[in-house]
Structure formats: structure tokens, C-alpha cells
Design an enzyme around this catalytic site. Structure first.
Site, PDB file in Angstrom:
ATOM      1  N   TRP A  31       0.872  -1.178   0.000  1.00 32.19           N
ATOM      2  CA  TRP A  31       0.000   0.000   0.000  1.00 32.19           C
ATOM      3  C   TRP A  31       0.909   1.227   0.000  1.00 32.19           C
ATOM      4  O   TRP A  31       1.884   1.262   0.725  1.00 32.19           O
ATOM      5  CB  TRP A  31      -0.893  -0.026   1.247  1.00 32.19           C
ATOM      6  N   VAL A  90       1.451   4.836   6.509  1.00 30.42           N
ATOM      7  CA  VAL A  90       0.048   5.060   6.859  1.00 30.42           C
ATOM      8  C   VAL A  90      -0.185   6.563   6.818  1.00 30.42           C
ATOM      9  O   VAL A  90       0.456   7.313   7.552  1.00 30.42           O
ATOM     10  CB  VAL A  90      -0.300   4.496   8.255  1.00 30.42           C
ATOM     11  N   GLU A  94      -9.776  10.546   6.209  1.00 34.09           N
ATOM     12  CA  GLU A  94     -10.959  11.194   6.770  1.00 34.09           C
ATOM     13  C   GLU A  94     -11.485  10.475   8.001  1.00 34.09           C
ATOM     14  O   GLU A  94     -12.301  11.024   8.740  1.00 34.09           O
ATOM     15  CB  GLU A  94     -12.051  11.264   5.706  1.00 34.09           C
ATOM     16  N   THR A  95     -11.043   9.241   8.224  1.00 38.09           N
ATOM     17  CA  THR A  95     -11.491   8.471   9.383  1.00 38.09           C
ATOM     18  C   THR A  95     -10.318   8.260  10.333  1.00 38.09           C
ATOM     19  O   THR A  95      -9.213   8.715  10.084  1.00 38.09           O
ATOM     20  CB  THR A  95     -12.032   7.098   8.932  1.00 38.09           C
ATOM     21  N   HIS A  97      -8.876   5.428  10.891  1.00 40.74           N
ATOM     22  CA  HIS A  97      -8.245   4.146  10.574  1.00 40.74           C
ATOM     23  C   HIS A  97      -6.751   4.165  10.878  1.00 40.74           C
ATOM     24  O   HIS A  97      -6.186   3.168  11.308  1.00 40.74           O
ATOM     25  CB  HIS A  97      -8.471   3.782   9.106  1.00 40.74           C
TER      26      HIS A  97
END
Length: 160
Positions: A31, A90, A94-95, A97
Site C-alpha cells: 500500500w 500510513v 478522513e477516518t 483508521h
């Protein structure tokens, strides 16, 4: 120390342990791949610079940073691996997480290190935006991959 106050690529290379016969697991999250590949390159080049043999650097990937803990455990359980370097990114969204992922990865990597009594290095870049991540992947704050590799070498020196 915050990376804004210290370049991540600067480290003390005095009295580093000989790593010519050491074997490293380099674990990279896919990612944010462009950024993690840059972190990986910095880590790899640092290990080579200090004497690691290319054939003694095992590179594995996991889908994302959350999977670094299990990937690290799979590498660390191999008695031939002397240290595992975990690299991921990371970016806050918006959250919340990022809070959950970063906390889980930090705890997981710590547990793996203690379970196998070997260095498992937290090379996770945690930022508010993509530009901050690039700044820590070879940009104005240096390369977290370089720092992670240097940390692995230093830790091998104290566990030898």
C-alpha cells in the site's frame, strides 16, 4: 525526536557490528507502493553499504501496513534471519483508521521482536498527508528506510 528536527538518513556509524554474515528480512507493505519502494531502496542500500551481502537480504511484501506484524513473525521464526526490517506508510485520512492501524502494527512488531528475541524494526511512516510521507522517503527529512536499516545494525550490535 520528530523527523522535522532530525534527518532520518543521518545516523552514527561508529562501532557498528560486522554484518557480512548476517541475514536480514526486509518486509515491505505494498500500500502506497511508490513510497514504500523508496523506503526499501534506502534500507537495502544502507545494509549493502555496511557489508551485508545481497543474497543475505530477503525481501518480502505484504498487502498493507496492517499485515506487517504477521509478515514479520513469518520471517522472524526463521532461525537464519538475524533481523527483520518492517517498512510501510500510513497516511491519515478522513477516518480514524490510521490510529488503529499504527497502534496495531506497533504492538504487533514489538510482540514479534520479544517473542523471537531478535530485532524487528518499526519502519512505519505515519503522516497527515502524502507530501509528508515523501518528505520522509528521501525528501527533506531523509529516508526512514535508511534509519530502519541503521537501527537494525545497531540492535544486532547490542544483542550479539
Amino acid at each position: 525526536m520528530a523527523s522535522a528536527l532530525k534527518n532520518l538518513s543521518d545516523y552514527n556509524s561508529d562501532n557498528l557490528v560486522d554484518i557480512t554474515e548476517k541475514k536480514f528480512g526486509l518486509l515491505v507493505a505494498e500500500w502506497n507502493k511508490a513510497i514504500t519502494d523508496t523506503l526499501c531502496k534506502g534500507a537495502y542500500e544502507t545494509l549493502i553499504k555496511h557489508g551485508a551481502k545481497p543474497e543475505n537480504i530477503i525481501r518480502n511484501t505484504v498487502p498493507g501496513s496492517f499485515e506487517l506484524s504477521l509478515g514479520a513473525q513469518l520471517l522472524a521464526q526463521n532461525s537464519d534471519i538475524d533481523a527483520v526490517i518492517c517498512l510501510g506508510v500510513v497516511i491519515k485520512g478522513e477516518t480514524k483508521h490510521d490510529d488503529y492501524i499504527c497502534h496495531a502494527v506497533a504492538q504487533g512488531i514489538t510482540q514479534v521482536s520479544l517473542k523471537y528475541n531478535k530485532p524487528v524494526i518499526f519502519g512505519l511512516v505515519t503522516t497527515n498527508n502524502e507530501q509528508q510521507a515523501w518528505d520522509r522517503a528521501g525528501g527533506k527529512h531523509g529516508n526512514k528506510g535508511v534509519e530502519a536499516a541503521a537501527t537494525a545494525i545497531h540492535m544486532l550490535g547490542i544483542s550479539a
